[in-house]
Design a protein around this motif. Structure first.
Motif, short mmCIF file in Angstrom:
data_model
loop_
_atom_site.label_atom_id
_atom_site.label_comp_id
_atom_site.label_asym_id
_atom_site.label_seq_id
_atom_site.Cartn_x
_atom_site.Cartn_y
_atom_site.Cartn_z
N PRO A 60 0.84 -1.21 0.00
CA PRO A 60 0.00 0.00 0.00
C PRO A 60 0.87 1.26 0.00
CG PRO A 60 0.03 -1.00 2.17
CD PRO A 60 0.78 -1.92 1.26
N ARG A 61 0.95 1.93 -1.13
CA ARG A 61 1.83 3.09 -1.27
C ARG A 61 1.48 4.20 -0.29
NH1 ARG A 61 3.49 4.68 -7.28
NH2 ARG A 61 4.91 5.91 -6.04
N ALA A 62 0.21 4.47 -0.10
CA ALA A 62 -0.20 5.56 0.79
C ALA A 62 0.22 5.29 2.23
CB ALA A 62 -1.71 5.76 0.71
N THR A 63 0.12 4.04 2.64
CA THR A 63 0.50 3.68 4.00
C THR A 63 2.01 3.86 4.20
OG1 THR A 63 -1.29 2.08 4.08
CG2 THR A 63 0.44 1.86 5.73
N ARG A 122 2.81 7.53 4.41
CA ARG A 122 2.37 8.08 5.69
C ARG A 122 3.34 7.71 6.81
NH1 ARG A 122 -2.65 7.07 5.05
NH2 ARG A 122 -2.59 4.96 5.84
N ILE A 123 3.81 6.47 6.82
CA ILE A 123 4.75 6.02 7.84
C ILE A 123 6.08 6.75 7.72
CG2 ILE A 123 6.14 4.04 8.61
CD1 ILE A 123 3.68 2.28 7.88
N VAL A 124 6.60 6.85 6.50
CA VAL A 124 7.87 7.53 6.28
C VAL A 124 7.75 9.01 6.65
CG1 VAL A 124 9.54 8.25 4.53
CG2 VAL A 124 8.69 5.92 4.55
N LYS A 125 6.66 9.63 6.27
CA LYS A 125 6.46 11.05 6.59
C LYS A 125 6.36 11.25 8.11
CE LYS A 125 3.59 15.04 5.61
NZ LYS A 125 2.44 15.55 4.91
N HIS A 158 7.68 9.35 10.42
CA HIS A 158 8.97 9.05 11.02
C HIS A 158 9.99 10.17 10.76
CE1 HIS A 158 12.13 6.58 12.67
NE2 HIS A 158 12.85 6.78 11.58
N ALA A 159 10.01 10.68 9.53
CA ALA A 159 11.00 11.68 9.15
C ALA A 159 10.54 13.09 9.50
CB ALA A 159 11.30 11.59 7.65
N GLY A 160 9.24 13.30 9.57
CA GLY A 160 8.72 14.63 9.85
C GLY A 160 8.81 15.58 8.67
N ARG A 161 8.99 15.02 7.48
CA ARG A 161 9.11 15.83 6.26
C ARG A 161 8.27 15.22 5.15
NH1 ARG A 161 15.53 17.04 5.84
NH2 ARG A 161 15.72 17.94 7.92
N ASN A 162 7.98 16.05 4.16
CA ASN A 162 7.31 15.53 2.97
C ASN A 162 8.32 14.71 2.17
OD1 ASN A 162 4.83 16.70 3.49
ND2 ASN A 162 5.39 18.61 2.48
N SER A 171 9.34 12.83 -1.70
CA SER A 171 9.10 13.00 -3.13
C SER A 171 8.22 11.87 -3.67
CB SER A 171 10.42 13.06 -3.89
OG SER A 171 11.09 11.84 -3.81
N LYS A 172 7.90 11.97 -4.92
CA LYS A 172 6.89 11.11 -5.53
C LYS A 172 7.19 9.61 -5.44
CE LYS A 172 4.23 10.70 -9.76
NZ LYS A 172 4.02 11.21 -11.11
N HIS A 173 8.43 9.20 -5.69
CA HIS A 173 8.75 7.77 -5.75
C HIS A 173 9.63 7.30 -4.59
CE1 HIS A 173 6.82 7.49 -9.59
NE2 HIS A 173 7.54 8.49 -10.05
N THR A 174 9.70 8.06 -3.53
CA THR A 174 10.50 7.66 -2.38
C THR A 174 9.97 6.39 -1.74
OG1 THR A 174 11.03 9.96 -1.97
CG2 THR A 174 11.42 8.44 -0.18
N ASP A 175 8.67 6.24 -1.71
CA ASP A 175 8.09 5.04 -1.10
C ASP A 175 8.52 3.77 -1.83
OD1 ASP A 175 4.98 4.58 -2.70
OD2 ASP A 175 6.47 6.07 -3.24
N VAL A 176 8.73 3.84 -3.13
CA VAL A 176 9.18 2.69 -3.89
C VAL A 176 10.59 2.30 -3.46
CG1 VAL A 176 9.71 1.81 -6.19
CG2 VAL A 176 7.74 3.29 -5.86
N LEU A 177 11.46 3.30 -3.31
CA LEU A 177 12.82 3.04 -2.87
C LEU A 177 12.87 2.48 -1.45
CD1 LEU A 177 14.60 6.17 -4.33
CD2 LEU A 177 14.65 3.84 -5.21
N VAL A 178 12.04 3.00 -0.57
CA VAL A 178 11.98 2.50 0.80
C VAL A 178 11.52 1.04 0.79
CG1 VAL A 178 10.74 2.71 2.99
CG2 VAL A 178 11.64 4.74 1.86
N PHE A 179 10.51 0.73 0.00
CA PHE A 179 10.02 -0.64 -0.08
C PHE A 179 11.08 -1.58 -0.63
CE2 PHE A 179 7.86 -4.06 -2.45
CZ PHE A 179 7.22 -4.68 -1.39
#
Length: 78
Positions: A9-12, A15-18, A20-24, A26-34
């Protein structure tokens, strides 16, 4: 029409990364984190499998995972 299933779930994840980091992010950061997460899990299971085979176990146990977690985290830190 082909329906594809999402891997996660990309939105989840965003939301978790944001949170944790307290920042917005970028568009594909969640893919790299996954992808980093999946590489970590793959390495962790590989190391735990090697450790359990060396100790004579037939299956990977929670104990063998706990023993290799610290070294795997250090390796993945970069």
């Amino acid at each position: 029409m082909v329906v594809t299933q999402k891997l996660y779930p990309r939105a989840t994840v965003k939301r978790i990364v944001k949170a944790h980091a307290g920042r917005n992010i970028s568009k594909h950061t969640d893919v790299l984190v996954f992808l980093d997460y999946m590489l970590f899990m793959q390495e962790l299971m590989r190391e735990a499998s090697i450790r359990s085979r060396k100790s004579g176990e037939k299956n990977v146990s929670a104990r063998s995972i706990r023993k290799v977690t610290e070294t795997t985290l250090r390796k993945m830190r970069g």
